[in-house]
Write an enzyme that holds these catalytic residues in place. Structure first.
Site, short mmCIF file in Angstrom:
data_model
loop_
_atom_site.label_atom_id
_atom_site.label_comp_id
_atom_site.label_asym_id
_atom_site.label_seq_id
_atom_site.Cartn_x
_atom_site.Cartn_y
_atom_site.Cartn_z
N SER A 1 0.83 -1.24 0.11
CA SER A 1 0.04 -0.09 -0.02
C SER A 1 0.79 1.30 -0.11
O SER A 1 2.08 1.11 0.38
CB SER A 1 -0.86 0.01 1.31
OG SER A 1 -1.51 1.16 1.26
N TYR B 1 -1.59 0.17 10.57
CA TYR B 1 -1.69 -0.12 9.19
C TYR B 1 -0.32 0.22 8.51
O TYR B 1 0.04 -0.63 7.71
CB TYR B 1 -3.02 0.62 8.83
CG TYR B 1 -3.42 -0.15 7.38
CD1 TYR B 1 -3.58 -1.35 7.08
CD2 TYR B 1 -3.33 0.91 6.27
CE1 TYR B 1 -3.74 -1.47 5.54
CE2 TYR B 1 -3.48 0.73 4.87
CZ TYR B 1 -3.76 -0.73 4.66
OH TYR B 1 -3.79 -0.93 3.42
C1 8X3 Z 1 -5.07 1.74 1.36
C2 8X3 Z 1 -4.26 3.02 1.06
O1 8X3 Z 1 -3.68 5.31 2.11
O2 8X3 Z 1 -6.11 4.78 1.98
O3 8X3 Z 1 -4.04 0.68 1.51
O4 8X3 Z 1 -4.84 3.91 3.63
S1 8X3 Z 1 -4.70 4.36 2.16
#
Ligand code: 8X3
Length: 248
Positions: A136, A149
């Site tokens: 990500s 996250y």
């Molecule tokens: C998703 C990207 O930046 O919206 O993995 O968390 S974000």
């Protein structure tokens, strides 16, 4: 016929990638926790050969048992897409829920390791193969409240790089795709079913679709053996950085 193993295939990027790979001529193993959705996808992809496995990537014993149940050829896929995972909560570290932290670290990091280790004996024995980890932009950039996250996806990035080195002598290539803002169930899961809050994430601009990421993954895994597209960052057109988005 080439074979691909896709985790988290019941929705979002995993599902779209499974569809894209089937269209590209791959026989598939699709995995996830939601059997009905996987069965529906298998029916949709027919007559493409699709094998459904239901397990939670966090459960190492279940992963190993599921992989052991496969016919030998599918235990050594040409392509593994480590897609399963997600975000849970978006809170400052001082008020984060440790259950959310566990969920993210267990699925996004340990889950990826569990699945990879279960398939590597077959893939390394064949001396060929391609692993794509779904990272990500959150693994590359810090943003407020992203804490665990972001950390889990930063771990995916470093695992991708180190796995690539470890597996170099085996002929198994390893790469990563890093999506920006993709409209899937991602935000509904992150905000625990708060649909209004989830919808706001994608308000005022055109977000990426799961299919946009799937196309990139299919391109990466269909390059010839002398080409490794090692990392790809895919942003929405209106997105300049993780949380910098030109909204109308
Ligand atoms: C998703 C990207 O930046 O919206 O993995 O968390 S974000």
């Amino acid at each position: 016929m080439k074979t691909a193993f896709v985790t988290g295939a019941s929705s979002g990027i995993g599902r779209a990638t499974a569809v894209g790979l089937a269209k590209a001529g791959f026989a598939l193993v699709i995995t996830g926790r939601r059997r009905e959705r996987l069965d529906a996808l298998a029916a949709e992809l027919a007559p493409a050969p699709v094998h459904v496995l239901t397990f939670d990537v966090r459960d190492r014993a279940a992963v190993n048992a599921a992989v052991a149940s496969l016919p030998e050829v599918l235990r050594a896929p040409d392509v593994l897409v480590n897609n399963a995972g997600g975000a849970h909560g978006l809170s400052p570290i001082q008020s984060g829920d440790p259950a959310d932290w566990d969920q993210m670290l267990d699925a996004n990091v340990r889950g990826l390791l569990n699945v990879t280790q279960a398939l590597l004996p077959g893939m390394t024995a064949r001396q060929t193969g391609f692993i794509v980890n779904v990272g990500s932009i959150a693994g590359q950039e810090a943003y407020a409240n992203g804490n665990v996250y972001c950390a889990s996806k930063a771990a995916v990035q470093m695992l991708t790089k180190t796995m690539r080195l470890d597996l170099l002598p085996t002929g198994v290539r390893v790469a990563e795709v890093n999506p920006g803002a993709v409209e899937t169930e991602f935000s509904q899961v992150r905000f625990k079913g708060d649909e209004a809050r989830a919808a706001k994430v994608y308000e005022g601009f055109e977000p990426l679709k799961a299919e946009d990421i799937a196309e990139v993954v299919v391109f990466m895994v269909t390059r010839p053996p002398h080409v490794t597209i090692a990392e790809v960052l895919v942003l929405a057109g209106a997105q300049g950085a993780a949380t910098t988005i030109a909204r109308k």
